[in-house]
Design an enzyme around this catalytic site. Structure first.
Site, PDB file in Angstrom:
ATOM      1  CE1 TYR A  73       0.461   1.458   4.406  1.00 35.27           C
ATOM      2  CE2 TYR A  73       0.656  -0.921   4.507  1.00 35.27           C
ATOM      3  CZ  TYR A  73       0.851   0.316   5.079  1.00 35.27           C
ATOM      4  OH  TYR A  73       1.435   0.417   6.319  1.00 35.27           O
ATOM      5  CG  HIS A 167      -7.486  -3.919   8.422  1.00 35.24           C
ATOM      6  ND1 HIS A 167      -7.609  -2.746   7.721  1.00 35.24           N
ATOM      7  CD2 HIS A 167      -6.154  -4.085   8.642  1.00 35.24           C
ATOM      8  CE1 HIS A 167      -6.413  -2.214   7.526  1.00 35.24           C
ATOM      9  NE2 HIS A 167      -5.514  -3.007   8.075  1.00 35.24           N
ATOM     10  CE  LYS A 168      -3.165  -6.483   7.142  1.00 31.77           C
ATOM     11  NZ  LYS A 168      -1.774  -6.677   7.621  1.00 31.77           N
ATOM     12  CG  ASP A 178      -5.072   1.670   9.532  1.00 28.49           C
ATOM     13  OD1 ASP A 178      -5.828   2.067  10.436  1.00 28.49           O
ATOM     14  OD2 ASP A 178      -3.883   1.363   9.734  1.00 28.49           O
ATOM     15  NE  ARG A 252       1.018   5.351   9.728  1.00 27.64           N
ATOM     16  CZ  ARG A 252       2.207   5.143  10.253  1.00 27.64           C
ATOM     17  NH1 ARG A 252       3.018   6.163  10.505  1.00 27.64           N
ATOM     18  NH2 ARG A 252       2.612   3.934  10.551  1.00 27.64           N
ATOM     19  N   GLY A 255      -5.694  10.031  10.127  1.00 24.63           N
ATOM     20  CA  GLY A 255      -5.208  10.606   8.870  1.00 24.63           C
ATOM     21  C   GLY A 255      -5.625   9.779   7.669  1.00 24.63           C
ATOM     22  CD1 TRP A 256      -3.945   4.806   8.237  1.00 20.19           C
ATOM     23  CD2 TRP A 256      -3.445   5.500   6.166  1.00 20.19           C
ATOM     24  NE1 TRP A 256      -2.671   4.368   7.940  1.00 20.19           N
ATOM     25  CE2 TRP A 256      -2.337   4.779   6.678  1.00 20.19           C
ATOM     26  CE3 TRP A 256      -3.363   6.035   4.876  1.00 20.19           C
ATOM     27  CZ2 TRP A 256      -1.173   4.567   5.949  1.00 20.19           C
ATOM     28  CZ3 TRP A 256      -2.187   5.827   4.144  1.00 20.19           C
ATOM     29  CH2 TRP A 256      -1.110   5.104   4.684  1.00 20.19           C
TER      30      TRP A 256
END
Length: 412
Positions: A73, A167-168, A178, A252, A255-256
């Site tokens: 990514y 997410h995964k 994220d 962060r 922020g994502w």
């Protein structure tokens, strides 16, 4: 005896001349080195950082300090900055850097090097934006095939009971902030480019749903901030047993999320009823981010709401992501003009406190959190101590990419 002394004197003179000559050449070389700048200082900060990244990572697959090609990514994040830089400057060096990445990572059959769909990792979607750009520029079939592969992952990606992307696969029932950036801008651009009619409407409904779910489950009403992760099953040790949220606000991650909102809106139809909701989410977040901006430096802390707590620090990637998102939000008309002042103050804080320039002109961005997550092995518990003790490094692409984008927005 006189002849011997004369020979000695002559030898000493020749030695002195040689030493002086070597010294002069060395001084001359040193002066030349001082004058030779790898990165010219009269360029704008966006170019200075991009050229510095190319100096550190001659091949774009090396971004994030990779020693062998790996689909990631982070490449999509930094190369988005290069794409915008090329559009603005027309300098082929930036386009060539992007194209070399595409040619390295996608073979003639459209297969993506190191990519494994069966892992159902939402992170792997983000660099697909680079392939969308390259396909638009070149029309090469291999890029289209690779793009279609990534889009197929979204069709089969596991979801929460209400339709939110996990997410995964290895993080079941979890949505992280994220993931909104990793998946939704690609999903939206793909839909606008390739889908029509009912199929497009359905896809944009699905994209809006992802934001609706994260707002519903991760947003804290008191602060206006959103928690890093949410576990629908409440099985994770980091998850609150009532709400399912992780314990803290990580800059962060926020922020994502902010970048996901402003970038998705580039492709979201004007007529879609959820467009106004996305803009409202961005406005709510902008209020909260302004509240927690450090008044002295203009930056934001690693753990967003606990600036005065021991161990916390002013973190570069989250700060640059916020600056980009706020500045772009104002430019596009989503946010009031007053937020441009917030962005400018933050950007000056980055220049004053987090940027270092080497003698050769190479620009370094300091105080970037290398990585942070939840769960996994070794287990990441999401505590305050966990976030402030994760590795800090300079020039992590999760900081340099947003710095380029923020610089372009503010035209510095």
């Amino acid at each position: 005896m006189k002849i011997i002394n004369l020979i000695k004197t002559t030898c000493l003179l020749l030695l002195s001349v040689a030493v002086f000559s070597c010294k002069s050449k060395q001084e001359e070389k040193t002066e030349t080195q001082k004058e030779t700048k790898i990165v010219a200082e009269n360029l704008k900060w966006s170019e200075r950082m991009a050229l510095s990244e190319m100096e550190r990572f001659p091949e774009a697959w090396q971004l994030d300090f990779h020693t062998k090609p790996k689909w990631s990514y982070t490449q999509g994040l930094v190369l988005k900055g290069f794409e915008e830089l090329y559009k603005k400057t027309g300098k082929e060096v930036y386009y060539n850097y992007i194209k070399a990445f595409g040619d390295k990572m996608v073979n003639a059959k459209g297969e993506i090097l190191t990519y494994d769909m069966e892992k159902y990792n939402i992170d792997m979607i983000n660099a697909g934006k680079t392939l969308l750009y390259l396909y638009d520029k070149t029309g090469e079939e291999k890029y289209l095939l690779a793009i279609q592969t990534l889009r197929k992952q979204l069709d089969n990606h596991p979801r929460t009971s209400e339709g939110g992307f996990w997410h995964k696969k290895i993080y079941p029932w979890q949505m992280w902030l994220d993931g909104l950036y990793m998946g939704q801008p690609f999903y939206a651009e793909y839909t606008k480019t390739f889908e029509k009619g009912e199929a497009a409407e359905k896809a944009f409904d699905d994209i809006a749903l992802q934001f609706q779910q994260i707002q519903k489950h991760s947003r804290d009403e008191e602060t206006g901030l959103l928690y890093h992760g949410w576990d629908e099953s409440r099985e994770q040790k980091w998850a609150d047993k009532e709400t399912g949220t992780s314990p803290h606000f990580w800059s962060r991650a926020l922020g994502w999320y902010a970048m996901a909102l402003v970038d998705v809106l580039d492709f979201f139809p004007e007529h879609h009823p959820s467009r106004k909701d996305l803009i409202e989410y961005l406005n709510q977040l902008a209020v909260a981010l302004t509240d927690y901006q450090d008044k002295d430096s203009g930056l934001w802390y690693q753990v967003t709401d606990q600036g005065n707590r021991e161990g916390n620090y002013l973190e570069a990637s989250g700060s640059c992501m916020f600056i980009y998102s706020l500045a772009k939000g104002v430019r596009k008309g989503y946010l009031p003009e007053s937020y441009m002042d917030v962005a400018k103050k933050g950007y000056q804080g980055v220049l004053d406190h987090l940027i270092e320039v080497e003698d050769n002109g190479v620009v370094n961005l300091t105080q970037v959190c290398a990585v942070a997550g939840l769960g996994g092995n070794p287990y990441r518990d999401g505590t305050y101590e966990y976030y402030v003790n994760e590795k800090i490094r300079s020039n992590d692409p999760k900081g340099t990419g947003p710095f380029i984008l923020a610089s372009l927005e503010l035209d510095k």
